[in-house]
Design an enzyme around this catalytic site. Sequence first.
Site, PDB file in Angstrom:
ATOM      1  CB  SER A 123      -0.965  -0.036   1.183  1.00  0.00           C
ATOM      2  OG  SER A 123      -2.009   0.900   1.010  1.00  0.00           O
ATOM      3  CG  ASP A 183      -6.642  -3.004  -4.023  1.00  0.00           C
ATOM      4  OD1 ASP A 183      -7.430  -2.273  -3.404  1.00  0.00           O
ATOM      5  OD2 ASP A 183      -5.458  -3.178  -3.671  1.00  0.00           O
ATOM      6  CG  HIS A 205      -5.581  -2.486  -0.200  1.00  0.00           C
ATOM      7  ND1 HIS A 205      -4.663  -2.254  -1.204  1.00  0.00           N
ATOM      8  CD2 HIS A 205      -5.124  -1.814   0.884  1.00  0.00           C
ATOM      9  CE1 HIS A 205      -3.703  -1.465  -0.750  1.00  0.00           C
ATOM     10  NE2 HIS A 205      -3.950  -1.188   0.512  1.00  0.00           N
TER      11      HIS A 205
END
Length: 693
Positions: free
Chosen positions: A560, A636, A668
């Site tokens: 991320s 995602d 995610h």
Amino acid sequence: MKLSPDGKSVTYIKTRADDLRVTDLWVADVAGGKPRMLLDGKKLAPTERDLSEAEKARRERLGVATRGVIDYAWDSLGRVILAPVEGDIWLYDVNSGTARQVTTTPGDEIDAKISPRGGYVSYVRDDNLYITPVTGGAERALSEGGTELKSWATADFIAQEEMQRYTGYWWSPDDQAVALAFVDQTGVDIVDRPEVNATGANVVPQRFPRPGRPNVRVELYVQPLTGPRIKVDLGENPDIYLARVNWSKDGKTLYVQRQTRDQRRLDLLAIDPANGKGRVILTETSPHWVDLTDDFRPLTGGSFLWTSERSGYVHIYLYAADGTLIRQVTRGDWPVAEIEGVDEARSTVIFSASRDTPIENRVYAVSYAKPGEPLALTAAGGLWGVTVAHKGGAFVGTYTDPKTPPQTALYQSDGTRVRWIEENALKPGHPYWPYVANLREPGFGTIKAADGQDLYWSMRTPPGFDPARTYPVIVSVYGGPSAQMVQKAWASPEDQNLLDAGYILFELDNRGSANRSAAFKTVLDRKMGQLEVDDQIAGARYLQSLPYVDKDRIGVTGWSYGGYMTLLLLTAPDTPFKAGVAGAPVTDWKLYDTHYTERYMGTPADNAAGYTASEVVSRLPRLNPGSLLIIHGMADDNVTFDHTTRVLFALQAAGTPFETMVYPGLRHRGGWTPTNRKHRAMQTLDFFDRKLK
């Protein structure tokens, strides 16, 4: 984990030994005896159900990766436990020890609750709010006409993902009214998000507000169980965030936290639920941003506890019902992490904080009537997480340090341990026991940032470490604001995979990370991707100065924001990093969501230079060929897949060799299983072995 209302038992959700993807509900009696299962998740949901997109998204926001019993709630009298299971609702009767299914209507029941006095079960279905008497009877709709774009009692994407507000309705303490949100998404841009699965693909038209673009419009109402719905006056500006909603102890006041779009102002409104009118009784402002918390705690009589960063550190304050400051409760050059609970009988607030060092925390108690030196309730040396009883100050505490996997026990209000819930001791029979000889305890230290502030680091060396040799290093990074990696806690066993392969592991918390002063945190304001890169490179230069580090074989990896940092570090001028694994990276902040991005960067219109400086693709010509493995889930909905495809396209167009691994159907954070997590870990190890050895 939760304590029962009578304080006689502790309940908790636990993964099954025979299937780590399924969770059950367990109970342990305070008086002793073996814990026992209350609700069998596999029995209640024998097969995996195809959930609605709304429920999938909610689980993703909550980080839920299992099925079965994934949540539960006691009623206030301790008679029943509510448990949502695969879109349906079950009630467990404590006296009889039996469970019954409450809802059978097609469709998912979402965000289920028991009303405070235990009279009703409430839930959202098809974007409307319903209630059903706990004792049985027909369900009743408290709203009507809800649709996906104009919904009742739901928390929108931004509220869940970035504001940690996972609900859109709030019961009054007397069971006689519900405050509920109305969310209008019609003005929010549609981002057509491909969702590629193992057996096919589809396109999800996701309402995704990007920086500078329209947000949802949120209204708030009070719906009495008998009588007309009342609209709450949230002010003239509709472009705000509905941050938090709470009722006073007597139900005569509804407290609303209203945040401005630029997040530099947070107002606490006191609303009369009878007419929806109110006034601002407290305001927090910052030239940078005001963080949201769950630390507002209403007290009997109307006063309330609140945390603020106005002194330069987060501390606790006591206010009168009209918003007049009564006193500051805690003070010092250290931040309160969170208000964990309140014992009104003793006028005591229980909180967690890192008073001694940012890399540990402890649980403390202090009087808010006559504040003094906080009393430490837990031992030093690691990290604590606690759940405090509604009355009496007893708590369930989980402790961990680098040599101790999480251990959970019940504690009296003075910190005395009553009984283990899960001792999790490293001894024969523990699943980690065969590997305990190779367990590596980290060393900790600091280096100086360019402005003189201390940056904390941790380092683990491989088993059989010989300081006369040189070793490759893998740096794990997150780097984003208001997060922390360097802590005295049990590490992921996946890390041992890299240590056993002969790598030194290193982490550094750059400027902007959490659990420090406001000044330390806000230095990244309007310039993400700059100072944190400088700090991480300084960390790598420190590594290169060590005699046992191979200065030409330093890798970096993160997920991320950490994936974003990996790309930035690999493309920094004269980078010290030879290779990197970037997971689900942000590559252009104009493609991320409003609340997170605008908090730190403003909008593209008012901070064009900051957005340009933070973008990844323009840096890619500096990427060394073959130095990158980029990883992303192909469903995602947070860092959408187009962040990665921009990098893929640019590198392919330039003829730059790189590697890619994509995971069909994975989002995610949700959906990752032991199988594909193992694959990701081994893929990462294989890449670093080829690039750093």
